[in-house]
Design a protein around this motif. Structure first.
Motif, PDB file in Angstrom:
ATOM      1  N   ILE A   1     -13.675  43.049   3.098  1.00 52.90           N
ATOM      2  CA  ILE A   1     -14.830  43.935   3.208  1.00 52.90           C
ATOM      3  C   ILE A   1     -15.837  43.338   4.181  1.00 52.90           C
ATOM      4  O   ILE A   1     -15.701  42.197   4.609  1.00 52.90           O
ATOM      5  N   GLY A   2     -16.843  44.098   4.498  1.00 49.00           N
ATOM      6  CA  GLY A   2     -17.929  43.621   5.351  1.00 49.00           C
ATOM      7  C   GLY A   2     -17.511  43.464   6.801  1.00 49.00           C
ATOM      8  O   GLY A   2     -16.644  44.165   7.309  1.00 49.00           O
ATOM      9  N   GLY A   3     -18.132  42.481   7.454  1.00 51.39           N
ATOM     10  CA  GLY A   3     -17.882  42.242   8.872  1.00 51.39           C
ATOM     11  C   GLY A   3     -16.440  41.904   9.176  1.00 51.39           C
ATOM     12  O   GLY A   3     -15.908  42.296  10.219  1.00 51.39           O
TER      13      GLY A   3
ATOM     14  N   VAL B   1      -8.027  46.978   2.870  1.00 50.54           N
ATOM     15  CA  VAL B   1      -9.333  47.201   3.500  1.00 50.54           C
ATOM     16  C   VAL B   1      -9.888  48.507   2.932  1.00 50.54           C
ATOM     17  O   VAL B   1      -9.412  49.589   3.272  1.00 50.54           O
ATOM     18  N   PRO B   2     -10.879  48.412   2.036  1.00 49.11           N
ATOM     19  CA  PRO B   2     -11.476  49.637   1.485  1.00 49.11           C
ATOM     20  C   PRO B   2     -12.362  50.322   2.528  1.00 49.11           C
ATOM     21  O   PRO B   2     -12.753  49.715   3.525  1.00 49.11           O
ATOM     22  N   GLU B   3     -12.675  51.577   2.266  1.00 52.06           N
ATOM     23  CA  GLU B   3     -13.646  52.276   3.104  1.00 52.06           C
ATOM     24  C   GLU B   3     -14.954  51.478   3.053  1.00 52.06           C
ATOM     25  O   GLU B   3     -15.248  50.826   2.055  1.00 52.06           O
ATOM     26  N   ALA B   4     -15.720  51.521   4.125  1.00 52.48           N
ATOM     27  CA  ALA B   4     -17.001  50.805   4.169  1.00 52.48           C
ATOM     28  C   ALA B   4     -17.884  51.276   3.017  1.00 52.48           C
ATOM     29  O   ALA B   4     -17.893  52.455   2.666  1.00 52.48           O
ATOM     30  N   GLY B   5     -18.595  50.338   2.410  1.00 54.23           N
ATOM     31  CA  GLY B   5     -19.464  50.680   1.289  1.00 54.23           C
ATOM     32  C   GLY B   5     -20.377  49.517   0.945  1.00 54.23           C
ATOM     33  O   GLY B   5     -20.345  48.466   1.579  1.00 54.23           O
ATOM     34  N   GLU B   6     -21.170  49.706  -0.060  1.00 59.55           N
ATOM     35  CA  GLU B   6     -22.126  48.692  -0.517  1.00 59.55           C
ATOM     36  C   GLU B   6     -21.476  47.844  -1.610  1.00 59.55           C
ATOM     37  O   GLU B   6     -21.884  47.867  -2.766  1.00 59.55           O
ATOM     38  N   TYR B   7     -20.469  47.076  -1.229  1.00 60.95           N
ATOM     39  CA  TYR B   7     -19.670  46.356  -2.221  1.00 60.95           C
ATOM     40  C   TYR B   7     -20.400  45.176  -2.851  1.00 60.95           C
ATOM     41  O   TYR B   7     -20.114  44.821  -3.990  1.00 60.95           O
ATOM     42  N   VAL B   8     -21.327  44.569  -2.160  1.00 58.57           N
ATOM     43  CA  VAL B   8     -22.088  43.468  -2.768  1.00 58.57           C
ATOM     44  C   VAL B   8     -22.956  44.020  -3.896  1.00 58.57           C
ATOM     45  O   VAL B   8     -22.964  43.483  -5.014  1.00 58.57           O
ATOM     46  N   ALA B   9     -23.638  45.117  -3.633  1.00 57.81           N
ATOM     47  CA  ALA B   9     -24.471  45.737  -4.664  1.00 57.81           C
ATOM     48  C   ALA B   9     -23.618  46.253  -5.815  1.00 57.81           C
ATOM     49  O   ALA B   9     -23.959  46.072  -6.991  1.00 57.81           O
ATOM     50  N   LEU B  10     -22.480  46.882  -5.488  1.00 58.14           N
ATOM     51  CA  LEU B  10     -21.594  47.379  -6.540  1.00 58.14           C
ATOM     52  C   LEU B  10     -21.014  46.232  -7.360  1.00 58.14           C
ATOM     53  O   LEU B  10     -20.877  46.342  -8.584  1.00 58.14           O
TER      54      LEU B  10
ATOM     55  N   SER C   1     -13.562  52.960  -9.091  1.00 62.99           N
ATOM     56  CA  SER C   1     -12.614  53.281  -8.023  1.00 62.99           C
ATOM     57  C   SER C   1     -13.214  52.982  -6.656  1.00 62.99           C
ATOM     58  O   SER C   1     -14.432  52.943  -6.483  1.00 62.99           O
ATOM     59  N   ARG C   2     -12.328  52.772  -5.717  1.00 67.26           N
ATOM     60  CA  ARG C   2     -12.736  52.576  -4.330  1.00 67.26           C
ATOM     61  C   ARG C   2     -11.710  53.288  -3.469  1.00 67.26           C
ATOM     62  O   ARG C   2     -10.534  53.372  -3.831  1.00 67.26           O
ATOM     63  N   SER C   3     -12.159  53.780  -2.348  1.00 67.74           N
ATOM     64  CA  SER C   3     -11.243  54.441  -1.417  1.00 67.74           C
ATOM     65  C   SER C   3     -10.692  53.408  -0.453  1.00 67.74           C
ATOM     66  O   SER C   3     -11.446  52.605   0.093  1.00 67.74           O
ATOM     67  N   VAL C   4      -9.402  53.440  -0.259  1.00 68.18           N
ATOM     68  CA  VAL C   4      -8.750  52.487   0.636  1.00 68.18           C
ATOM     69  C   VAL C   4      -8.706  53.063   2.037  1.00 68.18           C
ATOM     70  O   VAL C   4      -8.273  54.196   2.238  1.00 68.18           O
ATOM     71  N   SER C   5      -9.179  52.278   2.989  1.00 70.77           N
ATOM     72  CA  SER C   5      -9.126  52.668   4.389  1.00 70.77           C
ATOM     73  C   SER C   5      -7.728  52.420   4.940  1.00 70.77           C
ATOM     74  O   SER C   5      -7.147  53.268   5.606  1.00 70.77           O
ATOM     75  N   ARG C   6      -7.215  51.205   4.644  1.00 74.03           N
ATOM     76  CA  ARG C   6      -5.862  50.877   5.096  1.00 74.03           C
ATOM     77  C   ARG C   6      -5.331  49.665   4.352  1.00 74.03           C
ATOM     78  O   ARG C   6      -6.083  48.865   3.815  1.00 74.03           O
ATOM     79  N   GLU C   7      -4.022  49.567   4.351  1.00 69.20           N
ATOM     80  CA  GLU C   7      -3.310  48.434   3.769  1.00 69.20           C
ATOM     81  C   GLU C   7      -2.689  47.653   4.918  1.00 69.20           C
ATOM     82  O   GLU C   7      -2.041  48.234   5.789  1.00 69.20           O
ATOM     83  N   LEU C   8      -2.880  46.350   4.903  1.00 62.30           N
ATOM     84  CA  LEU C   8      -2.341  45.482   5.948  1.00 62.30           C
ATOM     85  C   LEU C   8      -1.250  44.612   5.330  1.00 62.30           C
ATOM     86  O   LEU C   8      -1.449  44.041   4.261  1.00 62.30           O
ATOM     87  N   PHE C   9      -0.129  44.499   6.027  1.00 63.65           N
ATOM     88  CA  PHE C   9       0.995  43.738   5.496  1.00 63.65           C
ATOM     89  C   PHE C   9       1.397  42.641   6.474  1.00 63.65           C
ATOM     90  O   PHE C   9       1.237  42.796   7.685  1.00 63.65           O
ATOM     91  N   PRO C  10       1.931  41.530   5.942  1.00 60.10           N
ATOM     92  CA  PRO C  10       2.414  40.480   6.839  1.00 60.10           C
ATOM     93  C   PRO C  10       3.468  41.040   7.797  1.00 60.10           C
ATOM     94  O   PRO C  10       4.305  41.846   7.405  1.00 60.10           O
TER      95      PRO C  10
END
Length: 122
Positions: free
Chosen positions: A38-40, A61-70, A88-97
């Motif tokens: 998350i974040g930067g 990688v979840p969708e951008a959000g206020e995860y620190v506050a949450l 729940s959180r919305s997933v932006s994408r899944e990254l795999f090796p």
């Protein structure tokens, strides 16, 4: 040494530092079954490309959000009720090796350099 190589080394160093933290958690018998970016870091395409191979596991990688506050609110709710709330959180994408041998070789050399430094520091 090119600018690209220097930039890649910087990103790989960040990824390897995170991998070291993951190793420490595992040594403390903490089961880690997922990694969220998350974040930067989530906005860094370079980090997104190397992190799954460096950690040896998928990265979400979840969708951008206020995860620190949450996260703070979730911890407060957990402390108040002694039950960890699932939000729940919305997933932006899944990254795999991807099997990037360069990333794996950097991890090996990073570990050797860390061990040598620790030995010198005593």
């Amino acid at each position: 040494m090119t600018r690209e190589n220097l930039a890649r080394a910087a990103v790989l160093s960040v990824a390897n530092s995170l991998a070291d933290c993951l190793d420490i958690l595992r040594e403390a018998h903490v089961a880690v079954d997922r990694v969220l970016l998350i974040g930067g870091g989530a906005r860094s395409e370079a980090l997104c490309e190397v992190l799954p191979d460096t950690l040896g596991m998928p990265v979400t990688v979840p969708e951008a959000g206020e995860y620190v506050a949450l996260g703070a609110a979730q911890q407060a709710a957990w402390a108040a009720t002694e039950e960890l709330p699932e939000w729940s959180r919305s997933v932006s994408r899944e990254l795999f090796p991807a099997g990037d041998v360069g990333v794996q070789e950097f991890r090996r050399r990073y570990a050797l350099a860390r061990q040598e430094t620790q030995a010198q520091l005593g």
